[in-house]
Design a protein around this motif. Structure first.
Motif, PDB file in Angstrom:
ATOM      1  N   CYS A  46      28.831   7.291 -28.796  1.00 18.91           N
ATOM      2  CA  CYS A  46      29.471   6.214 -29.236  1.00 18.91           C
ATOM      3  C   CYS A  46      30.779   6.896 -28.972  1.00 18.91           C
ATOM      4  O   CYS A  46      31.901   5.835 -29.382  1.00 18.91           O
ATOM      5  CB  CYS A  46      29.108   7.019 -30.664  1.00 18.91           C
ATOM      6  SG  CYS A  46      27.574   7.169 -31.137  1.00 18.91           S
ATOM      7  N   TYR A  82      19.705  14.465 -32.937  1.00 21.25           N
ATOM      8  CA  TYR A  82      20.816  13.514 -32.801  1.00 21.25           C
ATOM      9  C   TYR A  82      21.816  12.932 -32.255  1.00 21.25           C
ATOM     10  O   TYR A  82      22.232  11.644 -32.204  1.00 21.25           O
ATOM     11  CB  TYR A  82      21.294  14.447 -34.516  1.00 21.25           C
ATOM     12  CG  TYR A  82      22.565  13.509 -34.642  1.00 21.25           C
ATOM     13  CD1 TYR A  82      22.708  12.272 -35.435  1.00 21.25           C
ATOM     14  CD2 TYR A  82      24.318  13.576 -34.151  1.00 21.25           C
ATOM     15  CE1 TYR A  82      23.636  11.659 -36.502  1.00 21.25           C
ATOM     16  CE2 TYR A  82      25.081  12.676 -34.368  1.00 21.25           C
ATOM     17  CZ  TYR A  82      24.491  10.846 -35.217  1.00 21.25           C
ATOM     18  OH  TYR A  82      26.299  10.551 -35.670  1.00 21.25           O
ATOM     19  N   TYR A  83      22.496  14.008 -31.436  1.00 20.71           N
ATOM     20  CA  TYR A  83      23.006  13.337 -29.925  1.00 20.71           C
ATOM     21  C   TYR A  83      22.141  12.459 -29.368  1.00 20.71           C
ATOM     22  O   TYR A  83      22.828  11.946 -28.955  1.00 20.71           O
ATOM     23  CB  TYR A  83      23.339  15.254 -29.270  1.00 20.71           C
ATOM     24  CG  TYR A  83      24.571  14.767 -27.956  1.00 20.71           C
ATOM     25  CD1 TYR A  83      25.483  14.644 -28.490  1.00 20.71           C
ATOM     26  CD2 TYR A  83      23.917  15.510 -27.103  1.00 20.71           C
ATOM     27  CE1 TYR A  83      26.463  14.062 -27.461  1.00 20.71           C
ATOM     28  CE2 TYR A  83      24.819  15.189 -25.749  1.00 20.71           C
ATOM     29  CZ  TYR A  83      25.724  14.815 -25.936  1.00 20.71           C
ATOM     30  OH  TYR A  83      26.761  14.606 -25.088  1.00 20.71           O
ATOM     31  N   ASP A 126      31.658  13.124 -30.152  1.00 16.03           N
ATOM     32  CA  ASP A 126      29.729  13.171 -30.219  1.00 16.03           C
ATOM     33  C   ASP A 126      29.140  14.223 -30.076  1.00 16.03           C
ATOM     34  O   ASP A 126      28.485  14.830 -31.216  1.00 16.03           O
ATOM     35  CB  ASP A 126      29.592  12.468 -29.118  1.00 16.03           C
ATOM     36  CG  ASP A 126      29.632  10.990 -28.801  1.00 16.03           C
ATOM     37  OD1 ASP A 126      29.706  10.314 -30.271  1.00 16.03           O
ATOM     38  OD2 ASP A 126      30.602  10.841 -28.376  1.00 16.03           O
ATOM     39  N   ASN A 130      23.011   9.657 -30.036  1.00 16.60           N
ATOM     40  CA  ASN A 130      24.355   8.895 -30.302  1.00 16.60           C
ATOM     41  C   ASN A 130      24.612   9.561 -29.258  1.00 16.60           C
ATOM     42  O   ASN A 130      26.288  10.297 -29.532  1.00 16.60           O
ATOM     43  CB  ASN A 130      24.515   9.184 -31.301  1.00 16.60           C
ATOM     44  CG  ASN A 130      23.743   8.942 -32.696  1.00 16.60           C
ATOM     45  OD1 ASN A 130      23.961   7.342 -33.521  1.00 16.60           O
ATOM     46  ND2 ASN A 130      23.233   9.715 -33.124  1.00 16.60           N
TER      47      ASN A 130
END
Length: 223
Positions: free
Chosen positions: A90, A83-84, A26, A87
């Motif tokens: 995941c 972004y991290y 991730d 997400n």
């Protein structure tokens, strides 16, 4: 390894990324989101895995070098973290054999906790997504206190919250700052060889009490 003066361990404390959880996929995806936004080639997991324990700044320095300006680094880090955060779980999971280790500790009423430099706003959602947030006796993030590892204060707080004296705690991590912090806190320390270590084997020079190849070795080391 333990000696005749070895004190019994009554509490296990873990670093998070690269020790308790495998979060590399991730985090590398977040790095690649930054690279993609700038029209650059992505990194493979194998290429970037060893930098994950150095956080977003270390990963961005791998991709863009240390000569980037402070403004460039700040802009890229914002993209990375946005972004991290969106997400965060995941692909992240407990490392292989770690579920059995935690179950064994809990079965023996040995408290365990987490001391990480990951900020709380990322740590707690990640643990919640993996249904781990209620199990540790303590969760100390990188911004829980005014100081973070390698300062020993986060580890002292963890020991206090677990109700165990530092000299009866074992801290396990995959970065040199983990070992430095653990020793400064008066704890025993182990290097997590399954973590995000540099391939040049520099960890053999760290002042740890031992080094283990798998989470399964934790229980054997204690015994």
């Amino acid at each position: 390894m333990p000696t005749s003066s070895f004190l019994p361990i009554k509490c296990i404390l873990f670093d998070l990324d690269g020790t308790l959880l495998d979060t590399a996929a991730d985090l590398v995806a977040a790095l690649n989101a930054v690279l993609c936004a700038e029209g650059r080639e992505p990194y493979t997991l194998a290429q970037a895995r060893h930098t994950v324990s150095h956080g977003s700044i270390g990963m961005l320095e791998l991709a863009f070098g240390r000569e980037q300006t402070a403004a460039e680094l700040a802009r890229r880090r914002e993209v990375f973290l946005d972004y991290y955060q969106a997400n965060i779980s995941c692909h992240s999971r407990l490392f292989e054999a770690m579920p059995d280790v935690l179950a064994a500790l809990e079965g023996d009423n040995i408290p365990w906790g987490i001391v990480t430099n990951k900020p709380e706003y990322l740590t707690f959602p990640l643990l919640t997504a993996l249904d781990l947030h209620r199990r540790p006796r303590c969760i100390i993030g990188g911004d829980t206190l005014a100081v973070a590892k390698p300062h020993p204060q986060p580890l002292w707080l963890a020991a206090e919250q677990c109700g165990v004296a530092p000299q009866h705690c074992l801290y396990i991590g995959d970065a040199e700052r983990d070992i430095v912090a653990g020793r400064a806190a008066g704890m025993k320390t182990l290097i997590a060889e399954w973590g995000y270590l540099n391939p040049n084997n520099e960890h053999h020079d760290w002042p740890a009490d031992g080094s283990i190849a798998s989470p399964a070795d934790i229980l054997a080391w204690l015994n």
